[in-house]
Motif scaffolding. Sequence first.
Motif, PDB file in Angstrom:
ATOM      1  N   PRO A  15      28.515  29.085  26.384  1.00 26.13           N
ATOM      2  CA  PRO A  15      29.943  29.206  26.716  1.00 26.13           C
ATOM      3  C   PRO A  15      30.366  30.653  26.983  1.00 26.13           C
ATOM      4  CG  PRO A  15      29.660  27.901  24.725  1.00 26.13           C
ATOM      5  CD  PRO A  15      28.325  28.456  25.077  1.00 26.13           C
ATOM      6  N   VAL A  16      29.743  31.593  26.315  1.00 24.25           N
ATOM      7  CA  VAL A  16      30.074  33.003  26.525  1.00 24.25           C
ATOM      8  C   VAL A  16      29.664  33.430  27.929  1.00 24.25           C
ATOM      9  CG1 VAL A  16      29.596  35.365  25.760  1.00 24.25           C
ATOM     10  CG2 VAL A  16      29.914  33.549  24.069  1.00 24.25           C
ATOM     11  N   VAL A  17      28.449  33.086  28.323  1.00 26.69           N
ATOM     12  CA  VAL A  17      27.960  33.455  29.651  1.00 26.69           C
ATOM     13  C   VAL A  17      28.789  32.768  30.736  1.00 26.69           C
ATOM     14  CG1 VAL A  17      26.001  33.279  31.241  1.00 26.69           C
ATOM     15  CG2 VAL A  17      25.628  33.967  28.873  1.00 26.69           C
ATOM     16  N   LEU A  18      29.069  31.496  30.574  1.00 25.07           N
ATOM     17  CA  LEU A  18      29.863  30.779  31.564  1.00 25.07           C
ATOM     18  C   LEU A  18      31.295  31.303  31.604  1.00 25.07           C
ATOM     19  CD1 LEU A  18      28.572  27.114  31.105  1.00 25.07           C
ATOM     20  CD2 LEU A  18      27.961  28.766  32.881  1.00 25.07           C
ATOM     21  N   GLY A  19      31.847  31.660  30.487  1.00 20.85           N
ATOM     22  CA  GLY A  19      33.193  32.222  30.445  1.00 20.85           C
ATOM     23  C   GLY A  19      33.269  33.563  31.162  1.00 20.85           C
ATOM     24  N   VAL A  20      32.284  34.420  30.931  1.00 21.18           N
ATOM     25  CA  VAL A  20      32.239  35.717  31.606  1.00 21.18           C
ATOM     26  C   VAL A  20      32.086  35.511  33.109  1.00 21.18           C
ATOM     27  CG1 VAL A  20      30.873  37.826  31.892  1.00 21.18           C
ATOM     28  CG2 VAL A  20      31.403  36.977  29.602  1.00 21.18           C
ATOM     29  N   PHE A  21      31.233  34.570  33.498  1.00 18.66           N
ATOM     30  CA  PHE A  21      31.037  34.266  34.919  1.00 18.66           C
ATOM     31  C   PHE A  21      32.334  33.758  35.545  1.00 18.66           C
ATOM     32  CE2 PHE A  21      29.902  31.225  38.288  1.00 18.66           C
ATOM     33  CZ  PHE A  21      29.240  32.086  39.148  1.00 18.66           C
ATOM     34  N   LYS A  22      33.019  32.870  34.852  1.00 21.15           N
ATOM     35  CA  LYS A  22      34.276  32.307  35.357  1.00 21.15           C
ATOM     36  C   LYS A  22      35.326  33.404  35.530  1.00 21.15           C
ATOM     37  CE  LYS A  22      37.768  28.871  34.088  1.00 21.15           C
ATOM     38  NZ  LYS A  22      38.138  27.845  33.106  1.00 21.15           N
ATOM     39  N   ILE A  23      35.458  34.273  34.558  1.00 18.29           N
ATOM     40  CA  ILE A  23      36.422  35.368  34.645  1.00 18.29           C
ATOM     41  C   ILE A  23      36.060  36.300  35.801  1.00 18.29           C
ATOM     42  CG2 ILE A  23      37.242  37.451  33.457  1.00 18.29           C
ATOM     43  CD1 ILE A  23      37.135  35.790  30.851  1.00 18.29           C
ATOM     44  N   GLY A  24      34.781  36.559  35.983  1.00 18.75           N
ATOM     45  CA  GLY A  24      34.346  37.409  37.094  1.00 18.75           C
ATOM     46  C   GLY A  24      34.661  36.798  38.443  1.00 18.75           C
ATOM     47  N   VAL A  25      34.385  35.513  38.605  1.00 16.09           N
ATOM     48  CA  VAL A  25      34.652  34.832  39.871  1.00 16.09           C
ATOM     49  C   VAL A  25      36.150  34.777  40.137  1.00 16.09           C
ATOM     50  CG1 VAL A  25      34.529  32.603  41.037  1.00 16.09           C
ATOM     51  CG2 VAL A  25      32.523  33.498  39.883  1.00 16.09           C
ATOM     52  N   LEU A  26      36.941  34.403  39.140  1.00 14.95           N
ATOM     53  CA  LEU A  26      38.392  34.332  39.331  1.00 14.95           C
ATOM     54  C   LEU A  26      38.996  35.712  39.588  1.00 14.95           C
ATOM     55  CD1 LEU A  26      39.400  31.682  36.653  1.00 14.95           C
ATOM     56  CD2 LEU A  26      39.320  31.396  39.129  1.00 14.95           C
ATOM     57  N   GLY A  27      38.511  36.715  38.900  1.00 12.37           N
ATOM     58  CA  GLY A  27      38.998  38.077  39.123  1.00 12.37           C
ATOM     59  C   GLY A  27      38.696  38.564  40.531  1.00 12.37           C
ATOM     60  N   THR A  28      37.489  38.286  41.009  1.00 12.60           N
ATOM     61  CA  THR A  28      37.120  38.669  42.374  1.00 12.60           C
ATOM     62  C   THR A  28      37.966  37.929  43.392  1.00 12.60           C
ATOM     63  OG1 THR A  28      34.844  39.067  41.632  1.00 12.60           O
ATOM     64  CG2 THR A  28      35.195  38.799  43.997  1.00 12.60           C
ATOM     65  N   ALA A  29      38.172  36.642  43.181  1.00 11.07           N
ATOM     66  CA  ALA A  29      38.984  35.848  44.105  1.00 11.07           C
ATOM     67  C   ALA A  29      40.430  36.358  44.120  1.00 11.07           C
ATOM     68  CB  ALA A  29      38.941  34.375  43.711  1.00 11.07           C
ATOM     69  N   MET A  30      40.973  36.696  42.970  1.00  8.39           N
ATOM     70  CA  MET A  30      42.337  37.213  42.907  1.00  8.39           C
ATOM     71  C   MET A  30      42.439  38.559  43.620  1.00  8.39           C
ATOM     72  SD  MET A  30      43.446  36.215  39.019  1.00  8.39           S
ATOM     73  CE  MET A  30      44.803  37.356  39.049  1.00  8.39           C
ATOM     74  N   PHE A  31      41.438  39.415  43.433  1.00 12.65           N
ATOM     75  CA  PHE A  31      41.438  40.714  44.101  1.00 12.65           C
ATOM     76  C   PHE A  31      41.491  40.549  45.618  1.00 12.65           C
ATOM     77  CE2 PHE A  31      38.899  43.912  46.325  1.00 12.65           C
ATOM     78  CZ  PHE A  31      39.654  45.040  46.063  1.00 12.65           C
ATOM     79  N   PHE A  32      40.616  39.689  46.164  1.00 19.51           N
ATOM     80  CA  PHE A  32      40.579  39.514  47.610  1.00 19.51           C
ATOM     81  C   PHE A  32      41.815  38.790  48.134  1.00 19.51           C
ATOM     82  CE2 PHE A  32      35.990  40.373  47.080  1.00 19.51           C
ATOM     83  CZ  PHE A  32      35.906  41.429  47.970  1.00 19.51           C
ATOM     84  N   ALA A  33      42.393  37.902  47.350  1.00 13.11           N
ATOM     85  CA  ALA A  33      43.621  37.222  47.766  1.00 13.11           C
ATOM     86  C   ALA A  33      44.773  38.218  47.861  1.00 13.11           C
ATOM     87  CB  ALA A  33      43.969  36.108  46.788  1.00 13.11           C
ATOM     88  N   ILE A  34      44.902  39.082  46.882  1.00 20.60           N
ATOM     89  CA  ILE A  34      45.964  40.090  46.897  1.00 20.60           C
ATOM     90  C   ILE A  34      45.733  41.078  48.031  1.00 20.60           C
ATOM     91  CG2 ILE A  34      46.954  42.028  45.602  1.00 20.60           C
ATOM     92  CD1 ILE A  34      46.373  40.332  43.049  1.00 20.60           C
ATOM     93  N   LYS A  35      44.481  41.503  48.203  1.00 21.60           N
ATOM     94  CA  LYS A  35      44.150  42.445  49.276  1.00 21.60           C
ATOM     95  C   LYS A  35      44.460  41.844  50.634  1.00 21.60           C
ATOM     96  CE  LYS A  35      40.242  45.233  50.911  1.00 21.60           C
ATOM     97  NZ  LYS A  35      40.559  45.069  52.298  1.00 21.60           N
ATOM     98  N   SER A  36      44.114  40.592  50.844  1.00 26.02           N
ATOM     99  CA  SER A  36      44.373  39.920  52.110  1.00 26.02           C
ATOM    100  C   SER A  36      45.872  39.816  52.366  1.00 26.02           C
ATOM    101  CB  SER A  36      43.745  38.534  52.093  1.00 26.02           C
ATOM    102  OG  SER A  36      44.121  37.796  53.218  1.00 26.02           O
TER     103      SER A  36
END
Length: 57
Positions: free
Chosen positions: A5-26
């Motif tokens: 759960p720790v690894v999957l949670g970190v992965f999920k936060i990383g993916v969502l953070g990256t998606a949010m960054f590119f959405a805001i940038k776009s």
Amino acid sequence: MNWVPVVLGVFKIGVLGTAMFFAIKSHRDGEKMQKKEREANAQNASAEHAVEVSKPD
């Protein structure tokens, strides 16, 4: 198995953070493009108006 759960949670936060960054940038890049297009259209419209006014009949 407690690490899964720790690894999957970190992965999920990383993916969502990256998606949010590119959405805001776009979104911000789109606003900048629209602002430049509006300014260019305003300049073209004023230039066309000046040409039309100076045409003799």
